[in-house]
Design a protein around this motif. Structure first.
Motif, PDB file in Angstrom:
ATOM      1  N   TYR A  69       0.858  -1.182   0.000  1.00 47.69           N
ATOM      2  CA  TYR A  69       0.000   0.000   0.000  1.00 47.69           C
ATOM      3  C   TYR A  69       0.897   1.234   0.000  1.00 47.69           C
ATOM      4  O   TYR A  69       1.641   1.453   0.966  1.00 47.69           O
ATOM      5  N   PRO A  70       0.882   2.038  -1.062  1.00 44.78           N
ATOM      6  CA  PRO A  70       1.842   3.145  -1.200  1.00 44.78           C
ATOM      7  C   PRO A  70       1.898   4.151  -0.034  1.00 44.78           C
ATOM      8  O   PRO A  70       2.998   4.517   0.382  1.00 44.78           O
ATOM      9  N   PRO A  71       0.779   4.615   0.532  1.00 42.10           N
ATOM     10  CA  PRO A  71       0.903   5.584   1.627  1.00 42.10           C
ATOM     11  C   PRO A  71       1.532   5.026   2.910  1.00 42.10           C
ATOM     12  O   PRO A  71       1.989   5.785   3.752  1.00 42.10           O
ATOM     13  N   ALA A  72       1.597   3.703   3.052  1.00 39.64           N
ATOM     14  CA  ALA A  72       2.140   3.104   4.267  1.00 39.64           C
ATOM     15  C   ALA A  72       3.511   2.504   4.003  1.00 39.64           C
ATOM     16  O   ALA A  72       3.797   1.383   4.386  1.00 39.64           O
ATOM     17  N   TYR A  73       4.388   3.266   3.386  1.00 38.35           N
ATOM     18  CA  TYR A  73       5.678   2.721   2.955  1.00 38.35           C
ATOM     19  C   TYR A  73       6.542   2.239   4.108  1.00 38.35           C
ATOM     20  O   TYR A  73       7.330   1.317   3.954  1.00 38.35           O
ATOM     21  N   HIS A  74       6.434   2.805   5.271  1.00 39.99           N
ATOM     22  CA  HIS A  74       7.290   2.410   6.399  1.00 39.99           C
ATOM     23  C   HIS A  74       6.744   1.210   7.175  1.00 39.99           C
ATOM     24  O   HIS A  74       7.493   0.520   7.848  1.00 39.99           O
TER      25      HIS A  74
END
Length: 107
Positions: free
Chosen positions: A74-79
């Motif tokens: 999921y791109p917004p949750a990269y960390h």
């Protein structure tokens, strides 16, 4: 001209393996849940799943495990993202799992 979205099999489905009905004879269907993490749920809602090579294994403990299914990060949750091709547990009733195990043992 804009690309048309892929049609889903039924309302609420996030992915389907339509090609399986052409390659195999489907005698029974089993509807079950999948144990997912938070980012996997959000990614599935975006339609970022690839189940073409997916298959299920019945473990010795009598549990169903889903292998080779890719759920994109999921791109917004990269960390705090999930591993895209991890093995996921399927949630089904014990009677259904036992019935399925008997059918697999027959073959």
């Amino acid at each position: 001209m804009a690309k048309a979205k892929k049609k889903k099999v039924a309302p609420g489905d996030v992915a389907s393996k339509r090609y399986a009905s052409y390659r195999y004879e489907l005698s029974d269907r089993l509807e079950c849940g999948i144990a997912l993490t938070g980012t996997e749920v959000k990614s599935l809602r975006d339609g970022a799943a690839q189940i073409k090579d997916g298959y299920v294994v019945i473990s010795k403990g009598g549990e169903l495990w889903l292998h080779n299914v890719h759920i994109a990060p999921y791109p917004p949750a990269y960390h705090a993202n999930h591993e895209p091709e991890r093995v996921r547990k399927l949630l089904a009733h014990r009677k259904e799992i036992d019935k399925l195990a008997v059918k697999v043992a027959e073959r």
